[in-house]
Each structure stands twice: as C-alpha cells, then as structure tokens.
Design a protein around this motif. Structure first.
Motif, short mmCIF file in Angstrom:
data_model
loop_
_atom_site.label_atom_id
_atom_site.label_comp_id
_atom_site.label_asym_id
_atom_site.label_seq_id
_atom_site.Cartn_x
_atom_site.Cartn_y
_atom_site.Cartn_z
N VAL A 1 0.08 1.12 -10.25
CA VAL A 1 -1.19 1.85 -10.36
C VAL A 1 -2.34 0.94 -9.95
O VAL A 1 -3.25 1.36 -9.22
CB VAL A 1 -1.38 2.40 -11.78
CG1 VAL A 1 -2.79 2.95 -11.97
CG2 VAL A 1 -0.35 3.47 -12.10
N GLU A 2 -2.31 -0.30 -10.39
CA GLU A 2 -3.39 -1.23 -10.07
C GLU A 2 -3.43 -1.54 -8.57
O GLU A 2 -4.51 -1.61 -7.97
CB GLU A 2 -3.25 -2.53 -10.86
CG GLU A 2 -3.33 -2.35 -12.37
CD GLU A 2 -4.58 -1.63 -12.84
OE1 GLU A 2 -5.67 -1.88 -12.29
OE2 GLU A 2 -4.46 -0.81 -13.77
N LEU A 3 -2.27 -1.70 -7.96
CA LEU A 3 -2.24 -1.95 -6.52
C LEU A 3 -2.76 -0.75 -5.74
O LEU A 3 -3.48 -0.90 -4.75
CB LEU A 3 -0.83 -2.33 -6.07
CG LEU A 3 -0.34 -3.69 -6.56
CD1 LEU A 3 1.13 -3.89 -6.18
CD2 LEU A 3 -1.20 -4.81 -6.02
N ALA A 4 -2.42 0.45 -6.20
CA ALA A 4 -2.93 1.67 -5.56
C ALA A 4 -4.45 1.76 -5.72
O ALA A 4 -5.17 2.12 -4.78
CB ALA A 4 -2.25 2.90 -6.13
N ASP A 5 -4.95 1.44 -6.91
CA ASP A 5 -6.40 1.45 -7.14
C ASP A 5 -7.11 0.41 -6.27
O ASP A 5 -8.19 0.66 -5.75
CB ASP A 5 -6.72 1.18 -8.61
CG ASP A 5 -6.49 2.39 -9.50
OD1 ASP A 5 -6.20 3.49 -8.97
OD2 ASP A 5 -6.60 2.24 -10.74
N ALA A 6 -6.48 -0.75 -6.13
CA ALA A 6 -7.07 -1.80 -5.29
C ALA A 6 -7.14 -1.34 -3.84
O ALA A 6 -8.14 -1.57 -3.14
CB ALA A 6 -6.27 -3.09 -5.41
N ARG A 7 -6.08 -0.69 -3.36
CA ARG A 7 -6.07 -0.21 -1.98
C ARG A 7 -7.14 0.87 -1.77
O ARG A 7 -7.85 0.87 -0.77
CB ARG A 7 -4.68 0.34 -1.65
CG ARG A 7 -4.54 0.96 -0.27
CD ARG A 7 -4.73 -0.08 0.80
NE ARG A 7 -3.66 -1.03 0.72
CZ ARG A 7 -2.98 -1.50 1.73
NH1 ARG A 7 -3.30 -1.12 2.94
NH2 ARG A 7 -2.04 -2.35 1.55
N GLU A 8 -7.26 1.76 -2.74
CA GLU A 8 -8.28 2.82 -2.64
C GLU A 8 -9.68 2.22 -2.64
O GLU A 8 -10.54 2.62 -1.85
CB GLU A 8 -8.12 3.80 -3.81
CG GLU A 8 -9.08 4.95 -3.77
CD GLU A 8 -8.92 5.89 -4.95
OE1 GLU A 8 -9.81 6.75 -5.11
OE2 GLU A 8 -7.94 5.78 -5.70
#
Length: 130
Positions: free
Chosen positions: A94-101
């Motif tokens: 989830v954190e990696l997805a948030d960082a990418r977004e």
C-alpha cells in the motif's frame, strides 16, 4: 497575467502537498518493522492562498486506527506472557502504491508549472515584438 500567477500558485500548492505526502509515506516505509508503529495518513484539503486562489493543502497527519498485527515470538523483549507482541499496521505494498501515486501527481503538477511558465514567457515575447 493574473491567470498565469493563479495557475503557478495552484500547481506549486500541489507540489508542496505531494512532497508532504511523500514524506509521510517514507516515514511509514521506514517504520514497517517497528513494533507498535501506526501508519500515518495525510488528507488533502482545499484552502485559500494569500492571493485568494483556492489551493490544495496538506491537512493534519492522522494515525491509522486499524488493528496492529499480532506477532507470536515468545523470545521478543516486548512479548507478553502468552508470547505475543504488537507489530505494525503498515502494509508495504500500500505504501509503495501511495508513493507511486504521489510521484505521478507531483510530476503532473510540475508539468503544469513548466507549461504555464513557458506560456507566460511566450506571451511576454509576443508583447515585446508587438
């Protein structure tokens, strides 16, 4: 020229908000293995800038109140008498997805800032010629 400065103000507020979001995400990632750590979230709000233009702003950092992971390790110094201790509620995916977004939103705001600056520069060139 007010429209140009308004556009620059809006895009720069987006840059600041996404930078704040990346800071919070990086804190979460850094603490993914810290016992008892609760995931932080950063909501965005619409605010009014100094020039009266509506801008995006980072709100107050909040803690995710979802349950912490219960980990069984009777040899861990934080373990209770049953051998469990509280882990974290940070999900690395989830954190990696948030960082990418956040990264992509930051890049979009940067592109808008650059295009506005180029349009303003082109307009100034046209006015000088005319």
């Amino acid at each position: 020229m007010s429209a140009f400065s308004d556009a620059l103000s809006v895009s720069s507020s987006g840059l600041r908000a996404q930078a704040d979001r990346l800071r919070v995400v990086s804190e979460n990632i850094a603490n993914v293995d810290t016992p008892g750590y609760r995931r932080k979230t950063l909501p965005f709000e619409l605010g009014e800038g100094s020039d009266g233009v509506r801008e995006v702003q980072a709100g107050d950092t909040r803690l995710d109140r979802s349950d912490l992971e219960r980990i069984w390790d009777p040899h861990h110094p934080l373990a209770d008498p049953a051998g469990f201790y509280d882990g974290t509620n940070v999900d690395l995916i989830v954190e990696l997805a948030d960082a990418r977004e956040a990264q992509r939103s930051y890049e979009a705001n940067l592109k808008m800032f650059e295009q506005t600056r180029q349009m303003s520069s082109s307009l100034m060139d046209l006015l000088r010629r005319g």
